[in-house]
Design a protein around this motif. Sequence first.
Motif, PDB file in Angstrom:
ATOM      1  N   THR A   1      -6.357   7.658  -2.645  1.00  0.00           N
ATOM      2  CA  THR A   1      -5.922   8.462  -3.790  1.00  0.00           C
ATOM      3  C   THR A   1      -5.016   9.598  -3.304  1.00  0.00           C
ATOM      4  O   THR A   1      -5.413  10.390  -2.438  1.00  0.00           O
ATOM      5  N   PRO A   2      -3.797   9.697  -3.795  1.00  0.00           N
ATOM      6  CA  PRO A   2      -2.927  10.834  -3.443  1.00  0.00           C
ATOM      7  C   PRO A   2      -3.512  12.137  -3.995  1.00  0.00           C
ATOM      8  O   PRO A   2      -4.027  12.177  -5.119  1.00  0.00           O
ATOM      9  N   VAL A   3      -3.445  13.212  -3.189  1.00  0.00           N
ATOM     10  CA  VAL A   3      -3.931  14.523  -3.604  1.00  0.00           C
ATOM     11  C   VAL A   3      -2.725  15.452  -3.725  1.00  0.00           C
ATOM     12  O   VAL A   3      -1.976  15.646  -2.754  1.00  0.00           O
ATOM     13  N   ARG A   4      -2.536  16.044  -4.887  1.00  0.00           N
ATOM     14  CA  ARG A   4      -1.370  16.901  -5.131  1.00  0.00           C
ATOM     15  C   ARG A   4      -1.721  18.369  -4.940  1.00  0.00           C
ATOM     16  O   ARG A   4      -2.860  18.789  -5.167  1.00  0.00           O
ATOM     17  N   ASP A   5      -0.692  19.146  -4.566  1.00  0.00           N
ATOM     18  CA  ASP A   5      -0.883  20.602  -4.421  1.00  0.00           C
ATOM     19  C   ASP A   5      -0.641  21.264  -5.760  1.00  0.00           C
ATOM     20  O   ASP A   5      -0.477  20.595  -6.786  1.00  0.00           O
ATOM     21  N   GLY A   6      -0.623  22.603  -5.733  1.00  0.00           N
ATOM     22  CA  GLY A   6      -0.452  23.344  -6.968  1.00  0.00           C
ATOM     23  C   GLY A   6       0.871  23.101  -7.646  1.00  0.00           C
ATOM     24  O   GLY A   6       1.006  23.304  -8.853  1.00  0.00           O
ATOM     25  N   ASP A   7       1.876  22.628  -6.879  1.00  0.00           N
ATOM     26  CA  ASP A   7       3.195  22.355  -7.463  1.00  0.00           C
ATOM     27  C   ASP A   7       3.356  20.908  -7.900  1.00  0.00           C
ATOM     28  O   ASP A   7       4.423  20.494  -8.341  1.00  0.00           O
ATOM     29  N   GLY A   8       2.274  20.148  -7.748  1.00  0.00           N
ATOM     30  CA  GLY A   8       2.342  18.770  -8.199  1.00  0.00           C
ATOM     31  C   GLY A   8       2.862  17.796  -7.172  1.00  0.00           C
ATOM     32  O   GLY A   8       3.018  16.613  -7.482  1.00  0.00           O
ATOM     33  N   ARG A   9       3.139  18.279  -5.936  1.00  0.00           N
ATOM     34  CA  ARG A   9       3.623  17.384  -4.899  1.00  0.00           C
ATOM     35  C   ARG A   9       2.441  16.791  -4.141  1.00  0.00           C
ATOM     36  O   ARG A   9       1.419  17.451  -3.958  1.00  0.00           O
ATOM     37  N   VAL A  10       2.607  15.532  -3.682  1.00  0.00           N
ATOM     38  CA  VAL A  10       1.572  14.897  -2.888  1.00  0.00           C
ATOM     39  C   VAL A  10       1.502  15.589  -1.539  1.00  0.00           C
ATOM     40  O   VAL A  10       2.480  15.607  -0.783  1.00  0.00           O
ATOM     41  N   ALA A  11       0.315  16.139  -1.261  1.00  0.00           N
ATOM     42  CA  ALA A  11       0.150  16.871  -0.001  1.00  0.00           C
ATOM     43  C   ALA A  11      -0.768  16.130   0.968  1.00  0.00           C
ATOM     44  O   ALA A  11      -0.621  16.257   2.195  1.00  0.00           O
ATOM     45  N   ASN A  12      -1.700  15.377   0.421  1.00  0.00           N
ATOM     46  CA  ASN A  12      -2.666  14.677   1.266  1.00  0.00           C
ATOM     47  C   ASN A  12      -3.030  13.336   0.620  1.00  0.00           C
ATOM     48  O   ASN A  12      -2.719  13.083  -0.542  1.00  0.00           O
ATOM     49  N   TYR A  13      -3.732  12.538   1.449  1.00  0.00           N
ATOM     50  CA  TYR A  13      -4.293  11.300   0.934  1.00  0.00           C
ATOM     51  C   TYR A  13      -5.783  11.290   1.216  1.00  0.00           C
ATOM     52  O   TYR A  13      -6.217  11.602   2.324  1.00  0.00           O
ATOM     53  N   LEU A  14      -6.555  10.942   0.175  1.00  0.00           N
ATOM     54  CA  LEU A  14      -7.993  10.823   0.301  1.00  0.00           C
ATOM     55  C   LEU A  14      -8.336   9.345   0.378  1.00  0.00           C
ATOM     56  O   LEU A  14      -8.037   8.566  -0.534  1.00  0.00           O
TER      57      LEU A  14
ATOM     58  N   LEU B   1       0.836  -1.208   0.000  1.00  0.00           N
ATOM     59  CA  LEU B   1       0.000   0.000   0.000  1.00  0.00           C
ATOM     60  C   LEU B   1       0.870   1.258   0.000  1.00  0.00           C
ATOM     61  O   LEU B   1       0.703   2.160  -0.839  1.00  0.00           O
ATOM     62  N   TRP B   2       1.830   1.327   0.955  1.00  0.00           N
ATOM     63  CA  TRP B   2       2.671   2.523   1.057  1.00  0.00           C
ATOM     64  C   TRP B   2       3.611   2.672  -0.131  1.00  0.00           C
ATOM     65  O   TRP B   2       3.897   3.802  -0.561  1.00  0.00           O
ATOM     66  N   ALA B   3       4.057   1.568  -0.672  1.00  0.00           N
ATOM     67  CA  ALA B   3       4.925   1.644  -1.851  1.00  0.00           C
ATOM     68  C   ALA B   3       4.179   2.253  -3.022  1.00  0.00           C
ATOM     69  O   ALA B   3       4.749   3.003  -3.820  1.00  0.00           O
ATOM     70  N   THR B   4       2.879   1.947  -3.126  1.00  0.00           N
ATOM     71  CA  THR B   4       2.078   2.456  -4.253  1.00  0.00           C
ATOM     72  C   THR B   4       1.752   3.922  -4.091  1.00  0.00           C
ATOM     73  O   THR B   4       1.998   4.736  -5.006  1.00  0.00           O
ATOM     74  N   ILE B   5       1.173   4.294  -2.939  1.00  0.00           N
ATOM     75  CA  ILE B   5       0.797   5.706  -2.776  1.00  0.00           C
ATOM     76  C   ILE B   5       2.025   6.591  -2.613  1.00  0.00           C
ATOM     77  O   ILE B   5       1.972   7.806  -2.896  1.00  0.00           O
ATOM     78  N   GLY B   6       3.148   6.002  -2.166  1.00  0.00           N
ATOM     79  CA  GLY B   6       4.389   6.772  -2.069  1.00  0.00           C
ATOM     80  C   GLY B   6       4.886   7.217  -3.424  1.00  0.00           C
ATOM     81  O   GLY B   6       5.613   8.223  -3.532  1.00  0.00           O
ATOM     82  N   LYS B   7       4.496   6.497  -4.467  1.00  0.00           N
ATOM     83  CA  LYS B   7       4.873   6.884  -5.835  1.00  0.00           C
ATOM     84  C   LYS B   7       3.830   7.814  -6.458  1.00  0.00           C
ATOM     85  O   LYS B   7       3.905   8.108  -7.649  1.00  0.00           O
ATOM     86  N   GLY B   8       2.836   8.185  -5.641  1.00  0.00           N
ATOM     87  CA  GLY B   8       1.806   9.082  -6.143  1.00  0.00           C
ATOM     88  C   GLY B   8       0.727   8.378  -6.941  1.00  0.00           C
ATOM     89  O   GLY B   8      -0.014   9.026  -7.690  1.00  0.00           O
ATOM     90  N   GLU B   9       0.628   7.054  -6.771  1.00  0.00           N
ATOM     91  CA  GLU B   9      -0.363   6.282  -7.512  1.00  0.00           C
ATOM     92  C   GLU B   9      -1.487   5.841  -6.570  1.00  0.00           C
ATOM     93  O   GLU B   9      -1.254   5.604  -5.383  1.00  0.00           O
ATOM     94  N   PRO B  10      -2.707   5.720  -7.063  1.00  0.00           N
ATOM     95  CA  PRO B  10      -3.812   5.270  -6.214  1.00  0.00           C
ATOM     96  C   PRO B  10      -3.663   3.782  -5.867  1.00  0.00           C
ATOM     97  O   PRO B  10      -3.076   3.019  -6.627  1.00  0.00           O
ATOM     98  N   TRP B  11      -4.236   3.399  -4.734  1.00  0.00           N
ATOM     99  CA  TRP B  11      -4.184   1.995  -4.290  1.00  0.00           C
ATOM    100  C   TRP B  11      -5.583   1.577  -3.855  1.00  0.00           C
ATOM    101  O   TRP B  11      -6.340   2.375  -3.278  1.00  0.00           O
ATOM    102  N   SER B  12      -5.929   0.333  -4.141  1.00  0.00           N
ATOM    103  CA  SER B  12      -7.201  -0.188  -3.677  1.00  0.00           C
ATOM    104  C   SER B  12      -7.007  -1.623  -3.212  1.00  0.00           C
ATOM    105  O   SER B  12      -6.161  -2.353  -3.743  1.00  0.00           O
ATOM    106  N   GLY B  13      -7.761  -1.997  -2.203  1.00  0.00           N
ATOM    107  CA  GLY B  13      -7.637  -3.344  -1.666  1.00  0.00           C
ATOM    108  C   GLY B  13      -8.532  -3.518  -0.451  1.00  0.00           C
ATOM    109  O   GLY B  13      -9.405  -2.677  -0.172  1.00  0.00           O
TER     110      GLY B  13
END
Length: 512
Positions: free
Chosen positions: A112-125, A81-93
């Motif tokens: 689902t990773p949520v990115r800020d205006g600069d494209g960095r992952v800022a939150n997780y939904l 799970l963390w390996a997937t969302i750490g790359k900015g990709e969604p995970w389901s399971g």
Amino acid sequence: MAHDTRIAADTVQPAGILPEVFREAVAQADVAISITDTAATILYVNPGFERVTGYSLAEARGQNQSLLSAKTTPPAVYTQLWATIGKGEPWSGRLVNRRRDGSEYLADLMITPVRDGDGRVANYLGIHRDITELHRLECQVCNQKALIESVVDSAPLAMALLDGERRVVLDNLQYKKLTSELGVGEAAKIILDAVRAEHGDTLGVPRDGAQAFADREIRIDREGGKAPRWFSCTGTWVRSVNAATYAFFGARDSIYLLLIAKEITQQRAQQEQARMAALQAMMAEENRVSGLRESLSAALFHMEGPMNVLASVVAMQGRRGQHDPTAAALGEALRAGQQALDTLRRATPDLIGESVSAANINELLRDVLDLATVRLLRAGIMVTWKPQATLPVIYGRPVRLRSMFKALVDNAIDAMNTKGWQRRELTVVTRSRAGSVEVLIEDSGPGIPPALHLKAFEPFFTTNPGGVRHAGTGLSMAQQVVADHEGIIEIDADYDSGCRMRVALPCQRENF
């Protein structure tokens, strides 16, 4: 994509409704929604989250998302799970979670990773729902399926489910075993062919729950001298719900044929023993009658020639007006001879009366081979039996057909049972042709010269010195029987390894 979304939001926001709609949609959603930072610290949960987990927003805010873990989910799942969302990709399971009251439930989770205006992952939904009951039903279905498969596989019945194209889509172990043992293709096709051949096309119109046929007994013949096998077969139409998306709102269910075959060979074997005993007695009587008819017919045939000559002489003398004692004696001899012929004709037994009925040619030929076993063994003849597994029914007179085939087999035995003849092989083949059943009886004897192929069917003609066993009526009788059944019998002129008799009988109906 984030830039495009922001533009769209700016476009709609002057109306002053977009943020409010989003808030109300999240608040009223019937799934658990949570927003965390990148360390999984909870920042927000919706009322649906509280309904599923028991934790309110005040209780959950500031806590790590791990407060929901039941500690039974394998660590490898979290690692992935963390390996997937750490790359900015969604995970389901699926995870095993624990509610505030300590009860566990199975969560179907999507992060689902949520990115800020600069494209960095800022939150997780995170969005999840309780699928405990769904999982229970899935397990119940799987368990029932496994139980049903276990029961079906252990049943002493061959079962197969056929689709609209008569292809096997499901079967059990007994069916697989039967197909392997028969060794002539798919067992279901052979069984259905036999049902149609012996009982007519009885499948009827497919209708859920209706029986296509029930308790139909069929016979399947096998090559290599193996005994035939008998089955009691039932076919039932079964409806299957179409799982395709396009059929969700439409009535496009499929109809399958559930075929069940129960082997009854052992029971039939006992009946066959009794039938063969009765058949041997009947054939013995028939042979006695046939032998008597043959002997008397031969006597008539040989007497009629001289009597015809004598009648011509008497008639010629009468025309000349000669009435000497010699002419009178000849006339008296003629009258005595004609009386003797009349006495022989009256003494000749009639053919055994027989009504028309359905006949299985494989069964008739198998009877003939069984009855001839002793003669075949004494003569040292090797028999090759090549029946088609199932044949169309012939409507005719089974007793006469059996006698006809017996005469052909007897002729073949006589041809090979000659002192000094080395190669002694008899081959009997059956096969279906368009609208007919064909039988080939091949022997490795000296054969019949091509010039005699037609003459061989004349009454009292024989190529055996002294008329072994028969007075030359076997083939003529066989030709008459075949003609009565509107069939064809011939000697194969292209067969050069002995003699091959070919008999073709039409698949006629009961009004024969």
